[in-house]
Write an enzyme that holds these catalytic residues in place. Structure first.
Site, PDB file in Angstrom:
ATOM      1  N   ARG A  50       0.844  -1.195   0.000  1.00  0.00           N
ATOM      2  CA  ARG A  50       0.000   0.000   0.000  1.00  0.00           C
ATOM      3  C   ARG A  50       0.881   1.247   0.000  1.00  0.00           C
ATOM      4  O   ARG A  50       1.119   1.847   1.048  1.00  0.00           O
ATOM      5  CB  ARG A  50      -0.914  -0.009   1.228  1.00  0.00           C
ATOM      6  CG  ARG A  50      -1.843  -1.214   1.276  1.00  0.00           C
ATOM      7  CD  ARG A  50      -2.559  -1.281   2.619  1.00  0.00           C
ATOM      8  NE  ARG A  50      -3.467  -2.423   2.689  1.00  0.00           N
ATOM      9  CZ  ARG A  50      -4.172  -2.757   3.767  1.00  0.00           C
ATOM     10  NH1 ARG A  50      -4.052  -2.033   4.871  1.00  0.00           N
ATOM     11  NH2 ARG A  50      -4.975  -3.810   3.759  1.00  0.00           N
ATOM     12  N   ASP A  52       2.127   4.962  -0.135  1.00  0.00           N
ATOM     13  CA  ASP A  52       1.485   6.172   0.380  1.00  0.00           C
ATOM     14  C   ASP A  52       1.174   7.147  -0.740  1.00  0.00           C
ATOM     15  O   ASP A  52       1.661   7.023  -1.865  1.00  0.00           O
ATOM     16  CB  ASP A  52       2.413   6.882   1.376  1.00  0.00           C
ATOM     17  CG  ASP A  52       2.830   5.984   2.528  1.00  0.00           C
ATOM     18  OD1 ASP A  52       2.066   5.075   2.871  1.00  0.00           O
ATOM     19  OD2 ASP A  52       3.930   6.203   3.070  1.00  0.00           O
ATOM     20  N   ARG A 197      10.320   5.917   4.757  1.00  0.00           N
ATOM     21  CA  ARG A 197      10.454   7.373   4.778  1.00  0.00           C
ATOM     22  C   ARG A 197      10.983   7.878   6.124  1.00  0.00           C
ATOM     23  O   ARG A 197      11.744   8.842   6.181  1.00  0.00           O
ATOM     24  CB  ARG A 197       9.117   8.017   4.436  1.00  0.00           C
ATOM     25  CG  ARG A 197       8.697   7.791   2.980  1.00  0.00           C
ATOM     26  CD  ARG A 197       7.246   8.163   2.740  1.00  0.00           C
ATOM     27  NE  ARG A 197       7.003   9.574   3.040  1.00  0.00           N
ATOM     28  CZ  ARG A 197       5.773  10.091   3.148  1.00  0.00           C
ATOM     29  NH1 ARG A 197       4.710   9.294   2.991  1.00  0.00           N
ATOM     30  NH2 ARG A 197       5.618  11.361   3.415  1.00  0.00           N
TER      31      ARG A 197
END
Length: 246
Positions: A50, A52, A197
């Site tokens: 998934r 972002d 991240r």
């Protein structure tokens, strides 16, 4: 019949991969809409990861169960004809019915792209995070060694309500420099929400002298998101590849 889709996309203007109730502007949603038009009824596409909002993919993998009547190549051509220009289907292949793109994946590879200095990189600007000055890459490499291996990465997870295990295996973090550009590649069995991240944001702080490489150890032990660095911008992150057992 079960089909495996190999997908590339520029995630700049999308609200991520996963279909959401409050928006139709997702990669999964766009693909499902086209397939529903082709099939004459709703379908569900299962993605391997998934990504972002704003994150890109060179080889995202998904699977979908469709009625017969079209070849895999005809499905690929149909999808590419009606999908937006920033979403492309690289390949469609028939796979066993039990294949699941997320559950069967054994490794994922992400790359984070940084650039520093005054050059604008006009044609790549949507895929790069810019820094004013070059960080100390050697210190970043030292810090990354502490991240490799099996750890509890709760400090690097943005989901504060995460109830499932936050233990993950990070096989390798590698660095590639080309002039004023730096690519950080992460290979792991799987990643938590915003994990890549946040790791990148923390490594950047090490490179900027705001943290010592050894501080990564205490961040991991602390199991607290507030201990790690900022979440690096989505634009620099790309899902490169999803790997399955032979």
């Amino acid at each position: 019949m079960n089909y495996k889709l190999l997908i590339e996309y520029d995630g700049t203007k999308y609200n991520g991969w996963q279909k959401q109730g409050n928006t139709t502007n997702t990669i999964q949603g766009k693909i499902e809409d086209v397939l529903a038009r082709m099939q004459g009824h709703e379908v569900e596409v299962h993605g391997a990861g998934r990504t972002d909002a704003g994150v890109h993919a060179k080889e995202q993998v998904a699977n979908v169960h469709l009625d017969g009547g079209r070849t895999a190549e005809e499905i690929r051509v149909y999808l590419n004809k009606y999908l937006p220009e920033d979403i492309g289907i690289l390949d469609v292949s028939e796979v066993p019915g039990r294949f699941h793109s997320r559950l069967n994946a054994v490794e994922k590879i992400y790359s984070y792209h940084l650039a520093f200095g005054e050059q604008k990189h006009v044609f790549e600007r949507k895929f790069i995070t810019f820094l004013e000055e070059k960080p100390d890459v050697e210190k970043m490499k030292q810090a990354a060694l502490y991240l490799e291996g099996e750890h509890d990465f709760r400090s690097f997870c943005a989901n504060k309500r995460m109830k499932k295990t936050t233990v993950r295996k990070l096989y390798a973090v590698t660095f590639r420099e080309y002039g004023d550009e730096l690519f950080i590649e992460y290979r792991g069995e799987g990643f938590l929400y915003n994990m890549v991240r946040i790791m990148t944001g923390t490594l950047i702080e090490v490179g900027q002298g705001k943290r010592s490489p050894k501080e990564i150890e205490s961040i991991l032990r602390g199991r607290d998101r507030s201990l790690a660095g900022p979440t690096a911008p989505a634009r620099g992150l790309t899902l490169l590849k999803v790997i399955y057992p032979q």
